[in-house]
Design a protein around this motif. Structure first.
Motif, short mmCIF file in Angstrom:
data_model
loop_
_atom_site.label_atom_id
_atom_site.label_comp_id
_atom_site.label_asym_id
_atom_site.label_seq_id
_atom_site.Cartn_x
_atom_site.Cartn_y
_atom_site.Cartn_z
N LEU A 103 -6.94 4.17 -9.92
CA LEU A 103 -5.59 4.66 -9.64
C LEU A 103 -5.65 5.93 -8.82
N THR A 104 -4.86 5.98 -7.76
CA THR A 104 -4.66 7.20 -6.98
C THR A 104 -3.18 7.46 -6.85
N VAL A 105 -2.76 8.69 -7.13
CA VAL A 105 -1.36 9.10 -7.00
C VAL A 105 -1.30 10.32 -6.10
N ILE A 106 -0.46 10.26 -5.07
CA ILE A 106 -0.31 11.36 -4.12
C ILE A 106 1.12 11.87 -4.17
N ASN A 107 1.28 13.20 -4.12
CA ASN A 107 2.61 13.79 -3.97
C ASN A 107 3.09 13.48 -2.55
N SER A 108 4.14 12.65 -2.43
CA SER A 108 4.58 12.18 -1.12
C SER A 108 5.06 13.30 -0.21
N LYS A 109 5.57 14.39 -0.80
CA LYS A 109 6.11 15.48 0.00
C LYS A 109 5.04 16.43 0.51
N ILE B 268 -3.32 5.67 3.55
CA ILE B 268 -2.67 4.92 4.62
C ILE B 268 -1.19 4.74 4.31
N MET B 269 -0.86 4.48 3.05
CA MET B 269 0.54 4.37 2.64
C MET B 269 1.26 5.70 2.84
N GLN B 270 0.59 6.79 2.56
CA GLN B 270 1.17 8.12 2.75
C GLN B 270 1.37 8.41 4.23
N TYR B 271 0.41 8.00 5.07
CA TYR B 271 0.52 8.18 6.52
C TYR B 271 1.77 7.50 7.05
N GLY C 281 2.63 1.38 -3.67
CA GLY C 281 4.00 1.61 -3.21
C GLY C 281 4.43 3.05 -3.35
N TYR C 282 5.73 3.22 -3.53
CA TYR C 282 6.35 4.55 -3.57
C TYR C 282 7.30 4.63 -4.77
N GLN C 283 7.31 5.81 -5.39
CA GLN C 283 8.18 6.02 -6.55
C GLN C 283 8.85 7.38 -6.47
N LYS C 284 10.17 7.39 -6.67
CA LYS C 284 10.90 8.65 -6.79
C LYS C 284 11.20 8.89 -8.25
N SER C 285 10.81 10.07 -8.75
CA SER C 285 10.96 10.35 -10.17
C SER C 285 12.34 10.90 -10.49
N SER C 286 12.65 10.97 -11.76
CA SER C 286 13.96 11.45 -12.20
C SER C 286 14.18 12.92 -11.86
N ASP C 287 13.10 13.68 -11.67
CA ASP C 287 13.24 15.10 -11.32
C ASP C 287 13.21 15.34 -9.80
N GLN D 9 10.92 14.33 -7.58
CA GLN D 9 9.61 14.25 -6.95
C GLN D 9 9.37 12.84 -6.42
N GLU D 10 8.53 12.72 -5.40
CA GLU D 10 8.22 11.43 -4.82
C GLU D 10 6.70 11.24 -4.80
N TYR D 11 6.29 10.01 -5.12
CA TYR D 11 4.87 9.73 -5.23
C TYR D 11 4.48 8.48 -4.44
#
Length: 479
Positions: free
Chosen positions: A51-57, A403-406, A441-447, A449-451
């Protein structure tokens, strides 16, 4: 006064940074706890999860585990193929297919020459997914264009020119049990109806033969039916066995007694199928093709018979047909996970970037592309096709996430984002193959933040449905 505002601006920036740091630490701790529980499940006793999680912002890596180990991708590989093609060609790129005639048209309307359909790899030709690509629409358009030239009779051949990619091909690493079925359809310069054919069965008693119902015209190969009727609720376990240019297709397995479903199989030579379809359409439009069955052929078949001189004749353009935009192709590629589209895009990437026509060599060019763009080590993208059907593909979740972040910063991003399915209330592409499950994929959290994330699981035990639910639970911590 200026110093006063500068001081408070400095404090505000520090406050935001501190808040982001705290949030990042909090998310990392939550993901770590969830990932530990996920990894300790007995279903992964002899398997592995990455698993890899990146802060999208910010682009910061929020969490990673096993993210530098190459994992089988299944259909999650499609996002890399999509992004590479969009980045290299742009969302407005289109394939061209052109209709030609050779020879002369006499005063009576007889064409003493051939009709040639020249393909360059459009995977949507004859597809029902777009209004302008439907087979009846294209055939009517071509027939009308031929009639408008005054042609009433064709004293020649209908030739499907599929030579651009050297005929019909299937990646060498695909499995025998896949390539005869619709999802294992190979690739040609002239694809037609997504290179598949629908067939139907009438079930009998359990264990008895399931009768094959009449199918649409397919005169160039023979369907050999060995399918049995399965028990009620056993579903679709029908497999077709064939290879490119097969003259016989074996149908084996079971068809549930209460099943009502059209089974789709791959067509051994889609270009020939297209040539026959055009000849048939012309006949219905009162344009006679002399001895139509024997006069229908492909450029590949002519070349193999040393009749390539026919292909050297001067061609006169009749009509140019453009495919849907690449952005629209990518939409269905990811929404419905159409493997044919992935192989078409991969071949295109190879030709455009290095005049490379080989599938596996084109796959290495994708790896080199991302080495140049994002400094991703080539061993982190070790692939053999463009769709993910090859069980030999290996990609790290770090490479996939990068690559997804790019993609988020590119002008075609919104179109790419819409191509991704919504699964478990998350925008992400799934992948499934024997013992392998994946999501990216991409996820926007309730606070707010985007991942950006990639999660791959290999060699798990137990039902796929149960593993999916565990993966959803893990990814839910990003919401």
């Amino acid at each position: 006064m200026r110093r006063f505002f500068s001081f408070f601006y400095f404090l505000a920036v520090i406050s935001v940074l501190n808040t982001q740091t705290v949030q990042a630490q909090g998310v990392k701790a939550k993901v770590q706890t969830a990932f530990d529980a996920f990894s300790k499940n007995p279903s992964l006793k002899n398997g592995m999860a990455s698993l890899t999680v990146i802060n999208s912002k910010t682009g910061e890596i929020v969490f990673d585990s096993n993210n530098q180990i190459g994992m089988p991708t299944a259909s999650t590989l499609k996002v890399i193929t999509s992004i590479t093609a969009l980045d290299l060609l742009g969302a407005d790129f289109t394939y061209n297919t052109e209709l030609f005639y050779t020879g002369q048209i006499d005063s009576l309307g007889t064409l003493n020459g051939d009709i040639i359909i020249e393909g360059k790899g459009d995977p949507t030709l004859g597809s029902d997914r777009y209004p302008d690509t439907k087979p009846e629409v294209l055939l009517a358009k071509w027939s009308e264009a031929i009639k408008n030239l005054g042609i009433k009779k064709i004293n020649g051949k209908i030739i499907a020119d599929d030579i651009f990619f050297n005929g019909y091909d299937v990646p060498g690493t695909w499995m025998w049990t896949d390539i005869g079925n619709y999802y294992g359809a190979g690739f040609s310069a002239l694809n037609w109806k997504e290179n598949k054919l629908g067939i139907n069965f009438t079930p009998g008693a359990a264990g008895k033969p399931a009768t094959l119902q009449p199918v649409e015209k397919a005169p160039f190969y023979h369907l050999i039916n060995e399918v049995k009727t399965g028990a009620n609720g056993s579903g679709d376990n029908v497999y077709a066995y064939s290879a490119p240019y097969s003259t016989q297709v074996y149908l084996r397995g079971t068809y549930g007694a209460n099943l009502k479903k059209t089974i789709e199989i791959s067509v051994p030579d889609p270009a020939l199928d297209l040539a026959y379809s055009l000849s048939d359409a012309l006949g219905r439009d009162s344009i006679f093709v002399t001895d139509s069955l024997n006069k229908v052929t492909t450029a590949k078949r002519l070349t193999d018979m040393d009749s390539s001189s026919i292909l050297d004749a001067k061609r006169n353009s009749i009509l140019l047909v453009k495919s849907p935009r690449l952005g629209e192709i990518v939409h269905w590629f990811n929404q419905k996970s159409i493997n044919l589209y992935g192989e078409s895009l991969l071949k295109l990437i190879g030709v455009v970037s290095a005049m490379e026509y080989n599938t596996e060599k084109s796959a290495t060019l994708v790896s080199k592309y991302w080495q140049n763009k994002l400094s991703i080590d080539p061993s982190a993208i070790n692939t053999f096709d463009g769709s993910g059907l090859s069980p030999q593909n290996r990609v790290t979740t770090l490479a996939m996430s990068k690559i997804m972040q790019y993609a988020k910063g590119r002008p075609w991003y919104d179109e790419f984002l819409k191509s991704l399915p919504t699964i478990n209330n998350t925008t992400m592409k799934s992948g499934t193959i024997g013992g392998v499950l994946g999501y990216t994929g991409y996820q926007k959290s309730s606070d707010g933040q985007e991942y950006t994330f990639a999660l791959l699981v290999n060699n798990y035990q137990g039902p796929a449905g149960q593993m999916r639910q565990r993966m959803f639970k893990l990814l839910d911590v990003l919401k």
